[in-house]
Design an enzyme around this catalytic site. Structure first.
Site, short mmCIF file in Angstrom:
data_model
loop_
_atom_site.label_atom_id
_atom_site.label_comp_id
_atom_site.label_asym_id
_atom_site.label_seq_id
_atom_site.Cartn_x
_atom_site.Cartn_y
_atom_site.Cartn_z
N HIS A 74 -76.00 101.36 90.17
CA HIS A 74 -75.14 102.40 89.23
C HIS A 74 -75.82 102.37 87.69
O HIS A 74 -76.78 101.70 87.42
CB HIS A 74 -73.56 101.82 89.06
P1 TYD Z 1 -69.73 95.89 89.86
O1 TYD Z 1 -70.29 96.20 88.39
O2 TYD Z 1 -69.68 97.33 90.57
O3 TYD Z 1 -70.92 95.04 90.72
P2 TYD Z 1 -72.25 95.39 91.06
O4 TYD Z 1 -72.89 96.16 89.87
O5 TYD Z 1 -72.85 93.91 90.77
O6 TYD Z 1 -72.58 95.62 92.66
O7 TYD Z 1 -68.44 95.09 89.96
C1 TYD Z 1 -67.86 94.79 91.25
C2 TYD Z 1 -66.41 94.62 91.05
O8 TYD Z 1 -66.16 93.74 90.19
C3 TYD Z 1 -65.77 96.11 90.58
O9 TYD Z 1 -64.72 96.30 91.17
C4 TYD Z 1 -65.56 95.83 88.98
C5 TYD Z 1 -65.34 94.20 88.81
N1 TYD Z 1 -65.97 93.62 87.59
C6 TYD Z 1 -64.96 93.25 86.61
O10 TYD Z 1 -63.70 93.23 86.95
N2 TYD Z 1 -65.30 92.78 85.57
C7 TYD Z 1 -66.81 92.93 85.36
O11 TYD Z 1 -67.15 92.29 84.15
C8 TYD Z 1 -67.67 93.24 86.29
C9 TYD Z 1 -69.07 93.12 85.93
C10 TYD Z 1 -67.32 93.53 87.42
#
Ligand code: TYD
Length: 134
Positions: free
Chosen positions: A52
Site C-alpha cells: 500500500h
Molecule cells: P496494515 O498497515 O494494513 O499492515 P501491513 O501494511 O503491515 O500489511 O495494518 C494491518 C491492520 O492493523 C489494519 O487492520 C490496521 C491495523 N493497524 C492499526 O490499528 N494501527 C497501526 O498503527 C497499524 C500500522 C495498523
C-alpha cells in the site's frame, strides 16, 4: 514523492562489552516528528506485509532483529532495500508504494510513523496509486 527521496539513515551505535546500544530521536536522526510506533513480528515464512501507499504518513523502518526486504515503488522506479542491522533505518517519504517480504525467522520490523493510524491515509489499490501519480 519519488523513490530517490527515500534513504538509509545510519544511527548512533555505542559499542560496549556489555552489549551495544543504538537510538534515534525525532527531527535529529529521523526527519519528522514521531506520532506513532508499531512493530511487525512472528511473520510466517514466505509472507508479505505492506502492499500500500500512504497519502501523508512518513515512516522510518528498522530491522531491530533479523532481516527483511522493503521494496519501494513510485510508479516509475522500483528499489529494494535489505534491512539487517539494528543501527540502519530506511526513511520512506509519503506517497510511495511499498511492500515488505523475505522476513527471516524471528525478525522484528520496528516502524516509527509521522501520523497516528487512520485508514483514510491508506491507498490500498495499486491502480489508484498509479492513477494518482500520473
Ligand atoms: P496494515 O498497515 O494494513 O499492515 P501491513 O501494511 O503491515 O500489511 O495494518 C494491518 C491492520 O492493523 C489494519 O487492520 C490496521 C491495523 N493497524 C492499526 O490499528 N494501527 C497501526 O498503527 C497499524 C500500522 C495498523
Amino acid at each position: 514523492m519519488d523513490v530517490a527521496s527515500a534513504r538509509i539513515i545510519q544511527l548512533p551505535k555505542i559499542p560496549d562489552e556489555r552489549g551495544n546500544l543504538s537510538f534515534f530521536e525525532q527531527n535529529e536522526h529521523v526527519p519528522f516528528e514521531i506520532q506513532r510506533v508499531y512493530w511487525i513480528y512472528d511473520v510466517p515464512g514466505g509472507e508479505e506485509r505492506g502492499g500500500h501507499s500512504y497519502k501523508e504518513n512518513e515512516e522510518f523502518i528498522i530491522a531491530l532483529s533479523g532481516s527483511f526486504d522493503v521494496t519501494l515503488n513510485d510508479g516509475v522506479v522500483s528499489k529494494k532495500f535489505t534491512l539487517s542491522r539494528s543501527y540502519y533505518g530506511l526513511y520512506v517519504p509519503k506517497g510511495i508504494w511499498r511492500h515488505m517480504e523475505n522476513f527471516s525467522t524471528n525478525s522484528l520490523a520496528f516502524v516509527a510513523a509521522s501520523i497516528v493510524y487512520t485508514e483514510d491515509d491508506y491507498i490500498r489499490s495499486y491502480n489508484e496509486f498509479i492513477n494518482l501519480n500520473k
